[in-house]
Structures are given as C-alpha cells and as structure tokens.
Write an enzyme that holds these catalytic residues in place. Sequence first.
Site, PDB file in Angstrom:
ATOM      1  N   GLY A  18     -60.842  67.437 -96.184  1.00 31.01           N
ATOM      2  CA  GLY A  18     -61.626  68.663 -96.307  1.00 31.01           C
ATOM      3  C   GLY A  18     -61.963  68.981 -97.754  1.00 31.01           C
ATOM      4  N   THR A  19     -61.020  68.753 -98.649  1.00 35.80           N
ATOM      5  CA  THR A  19     -61.264  69.065-100.061  1.00 35.80           C
ATOM      6  C   THR A  19     -62.428  68.247-100.590  1.00 35.80           C
ATOM      7  OG1 THR A  19     -58.958  69.662-100.413  1.00 35.80           O
ATOM      8  CG2 THR A  19     -60.214  69.023-102.363  1.00 35.80           C
ATOM      9  N   ASN A  71     -58.459  80.538 -93.985  1.00 38.73           N
ATOM     10  CA  ASN A  71     -57.196  79.854 -93.738  1.00 38.73           C
ATOM     11  C   ASN A  71     -55.978  80.765 -93.866  1.00 38.73           C
ATOM     12  OD1 ASN A  71     -58.528  79.460 -96.393  1.00 38.73           O
ATOM     13  ND2 ASN A  71     -56.486  78.820 -97.017  1.00 38.73           N
ATOM     14  N   GLN A 108     -60.854  75.188 -90.948  1.00 38.76           N
ATOM     15  CA  GLN A 108     -59.947  75.914 -90.041  1.00 38.76           C
ATOM     16  C   GLN A 108     -60.606  76.218 -88.701  1.00 38.76           C
ATOM     17  OE1 GLN A 108     -56.761  76.375 -90.380  1.00 38.76           O
ATOM     18  NE2 GLN A 108     -56.516  75.855 -92.532  1.00 38.76           N
ATOM     19  N   SER A 110     -61.776  68.745 -91.608  1.00 35.98           N
ATOM     20  CA  SER A 110     -60.668  67.903 -92.056  1.00 35.98           C
ATOM     21  C   SER A 110     -59.884  67.406 -90.846  1.00 35.98           C
ATOM     22  CB  SER A 110     -59.754  68.747 -92.959  1.00 35.98           C
ATOM     23  OG  SER A 110     -58.544  68.073 -93.200  1.00 35.98           O
ATOM     24  N   HIS A 123     -56.685  66.395 -90.486  1.00 37.08           N
ATOM     25  CA  HIS A 123     -55.262  66.698 -90.242  1.00 37.08           C
ATOM     26  C   HIS A 123     -55.014  68.083 -89.666  1.00 37.08           C
ATOM     27  CE1 HIS A 123     -53.913  69.107 -93.881  1.00 37.08           C
ATOM     28  NE2 HIS A 123     -55.086  68.692 -94.305  1.00 37.08           N
ATOM     29  N   THR A 147     -64.563  51.504 -99.992  1.00 38.38           N
ATOM     30  CA  THR A 147     -64.349  50.906 -98.672  1.00 38.38           C
ATOM     31  C   THR A 147     -63.915  51.990 -97.699  1.00 38.38           C
ATOM     32  OG1 THR A 147     -63.747  48.830 -99.715  1.00 38.38           O
ATOM     33  CG2 THR A 147     -63.066  49.128 -97.415  1.00 38.38           C
ATOM     34  N   CYS A 192     -51.601  75.743 -99.832  1.00 38.37           N
ATOM     35  CA  CYS A 192     -51.931  75.450-101.236  1.00 38.37           C
ATOM     36  C   CYS A 192     -51.275  76.462-102.161  1.00 38.37           C
ATOM     37  CB  CYS A 192     -53.430  75.515-101.463  1.00 38.37           C
ATOM     38  SG  CYS A 192     -54.325  74.571-100.275  1.00 38.37           S
TER      39      CYS A 192
HETATM   40  N1  PLP Z   1     -60.739  74.325 -96.563  1.00 36.30           N
HETATM   41  C1  PLP Z   1     -59.891  75.092 -95.868  1.00 36.30           C
HETATM   42  C2  PLP Z   1     -60.368  76.389 -95.294  1.00 36.30           C
HETATM   43  C3  PLP Z   1     -58.570  74.669 -95.670  1.00 36.30           C
HETATM   44  O1  PLP Z   1     -57.737  75.450 -94.980  1.00 36.30           O
HETATM   45  C4  PLP Z   1     -58.165  73.432 -96.225  1.00 36.30           C
HETATM   46  C5  PLP Z   1     -56.771  72.966 -96.084  1.00 36.30           C
HETATM   47  O2  PLP Z   1     -55.850  73.731 -95.930  1.00 36.30           O
HETATM   48  C6  PLP Z   1     -59.102  72.668 -96.932  1.00 36.30           C
HETATM   49  C7  PLP Z   1     -60.376  73.147 -97.091  1.00 36.30           C
HETATM   50  C8  PLP Z   1     -58.728  71.349 -97.538  1.00 36.30           C
HETATM   51  O3  PLP Z   1     -58.631  70.339 -96.573  1.00 36.30           O
HETATM   52  P1  PLP Z   1     -57.754  69.030 -96.856  1.00 36.30           P
HETATM   53  O4  PLP Z   1     -56.321  69.439 -96.761  1.00 36.30           O
HETATM   54  O5  PLP Z   1     -58.157  68.069 -95.787  1.00 36.30           O
HETATM   55  O6  PLP Z   1     -58.129  68.533 -98.206  1.00 36.30           O
END
Ligand code: PLP
Length: 388
Positions: free
Chosen positions: A69-70, A153, A181, A201, A203, A239, A327
């Site tokens: 996601g990041t 989140n 989310q 994302s 996970h 890759t 985070c």
């Molecule tokens: N955006 C939101 C709203 C999230 O809650 C998160 C992860 O907690 C992310 C982005 C980041 O995703 P990733 O953990 O896959 O990098």
Amino acid sequence: MIFLDAAATTPVRREVLEAMWPYLSGEFGNPSSHHSLGEAAATALAGARSAVAKVFNCRAGEVTFTSGGTEADNLAVKGIALARQAADPSLNRVVISAVEHPAVEESARYLERIHGFAVDVLPVDAHGLVSVEGLRSLLTAETALVSIMYANNEIGTVQPVAALAAVAREQGVPFHTDAVQAAGWLPVDVKALGVDALSISGHKLGAPKGSGVLFTKGRLRVEPLVHGGGQERGKRSGTENVAGAVALSTALTLSHAEQAVLSARVSELRETFIGSVLSEVPGAILTGDRSQRLPSVASFCFPGTSGESVLLELERLGVVCSSGSACAAGSDAPSPVLLALGIAPETAQTAVRFSFASTVTDAELEQAAAAVKTAVGRVRNLASPQPN
Ligand code: PLP
C-alpha cells in the site's frame, strides 16, 4: 488470544497460500523469460491482473502491482503529480485531507520539499469527515492531484469518495483514493466511485505483507518512481512478485465475493461492541463517525488512562489491539489524526483502536468488551492510587 488488530495486518488465508504456493516452488519462473517456465509465470501474472481488474471493474492494463500500500500511494501521489507538472509546469499544488496515512501525507510533503509543490490540506470535522464543498473551494487551476482516503485506518471514518471524485472531475483534476483499509469491507468499483487512481494492500486482506496494487485510469500519465527494465508497462520496474500478485488477486477476489454479507454481519457486531463499551466504561469516547465508518473498526479514547497502558492490560487479559495505527504505535506523540478531529492531545494519548477480522465472533467481542472495562478500571486505579 482475541485478535482485534486486523487493521494492522491479517494472517494469510489458506486458499491464498495454496494459490501462491506453485509460484514459490515448481512454477518459479521470471515472467520476462522466454521459455516455458517464464511463460507460465507471465500467464499467472496476467491472470492475477485480470482478477484484480474484475473486482475493480477496470481494464487489466490499468492495474499496476507494487510492493504494498505504501508504494502504491507513493506512486499515485508523486507519480501523477510529477507527470502532470512535467506536462504543464503551472500544475504545482496537491490537495490531501488532514487525516491521510503517512504514505500519502509524506509523499505530498516530499513534493513540497523537493519539487516546490504547495500542499493544500482539506480539514475534517469532529468525526473525521471532509466536506465536498470544502474540496471544491480548495481546487485551483494549479491543482495537479487530489488524494483523499476512502476509509481511515485509526478511526474508521469513511469519506464520501464518489461525491469528492465528482467535484475533482468537474475541475479536470485527477482524484486518487487510498483504499487500503476499505478493500474487503466496502465496494472498490473504480467506475462507480469515479476515481482516477486507487491503492490497496494485500496484507490487510489475507495475502502476505509486501503486495499491493495501484489502479490508474486509462491514459493518466504516471511518472515511475522505480526505474529499470520497464516491467508493469514502465510504471514500476523490477522482476514482478508473481506469487504476491497471485496471492493478492486471490485474497481480493475472495473478500469481494464475501463483502456484502460480511460487512453486514460485522457492522452489527461492531455496533453491539461500541454500545457495550460506551455503556460499561465510564467516560469512554467513541472516535470517528458513528455511521460513516468501516464495519471493522471501533476506536475510543479513555480519559484518565494512557492508551499504551490499556493495551498492556488488555493483552494480559487476552485481547490484542492497538493504540492507534500500527505505524504510530510505540510513539509518544499523540495521533495527528485525532488532533485533526479537534481532540485535545492529553485525550488523544488515551486512544485505543479495536479492528476486527472477517472471522470475528459475537462471543469474542462480548469477552473483549468485559476486558476493556477491567483494563480501563485497572489503569485508572493505578493512575490515582487510593490513600491508605
Ligand atoms: N494506507 C493505509 C490507510 C493504511 O492503513 C496502510 C497500512 O496500515 C497503508 C496505506 C500502507 O500499506 P502497507 O502496509 O501495505 O505499506
């Protein structure tokens, strides 16, 4: 253990493990290789892309696999803003909300620091909602991009994404939403939402950590952040993580099929849990919007405690949750999201987030609500010892 921290991450689903296993073992080819092993990997990757596109209601070519996601958020915010600025140097502003995940917020700050963009921050109300009219008033002829998250989140507040995207569209400004989310709990049909870009994302959905997707509409230009061999149609070299893509597409397809029933069931459990906590724990404050909220998130402040101490007590009682976002966990600073809602710093420090997995049960939440009452009581007693 009762795991109420699913917004931080989820275990890999068995079906997902089984779907990805071949691409970690016998079918280990590189999708760019011109032999049968490579072709099998390329076919699997194409299948994963089509499966994601089906859920998003978009074309397969509009799906870019990322490392999570990041990265998807970074690619959207930086990639779209920089591509637009390269085409027209007067496009030098981005709009984000006051409650974005750091993946969006810090990407916007990077544009400000290094590329001279101005960042316009759309405020939220006391429940974490932005206003559609507020967005309209922030848009200018220089706005390169709007990025407003689908669901928060920390507090679970769900933004009116379709209405926000429509306002941006009227002004010809691309609209990105961080749906990390929301996916699995809310529809992610990009046409119905009217968005130009959307991140998810793996996970959070029962796929492994380190897999993500960015949807970008049609010919919207995206400046790549990772340069190299030109994979992912040049948007993201390297890759490809074939097993990760297969895992994410399987998890997304499964959760999409279950979404309506699951969301209804878990929303009901969430309401009962919120009701129990508010009635059983004196002074408990629900954070986030009461109705516009993710089925899976119940977040509170417990004045007179510290969120971290409540967490420790809860873990002793067999309940695992979080004091905000994963985070921010471990940091002493009050959550910027709660401060943006107008919550005082000393109250923000008492925040606890409960986030539910798809498998959560009524019995677990009943037990958890009782544990919250005990944990908050213990922490308050420790904070103000009785004279002896
Ligand atoms: N955006 C939101 C709203 C999230 O809650 C998160 C992860 O907690 C992310 C982005 C980041 O995703 P990733 O953990 O896959 O990098």
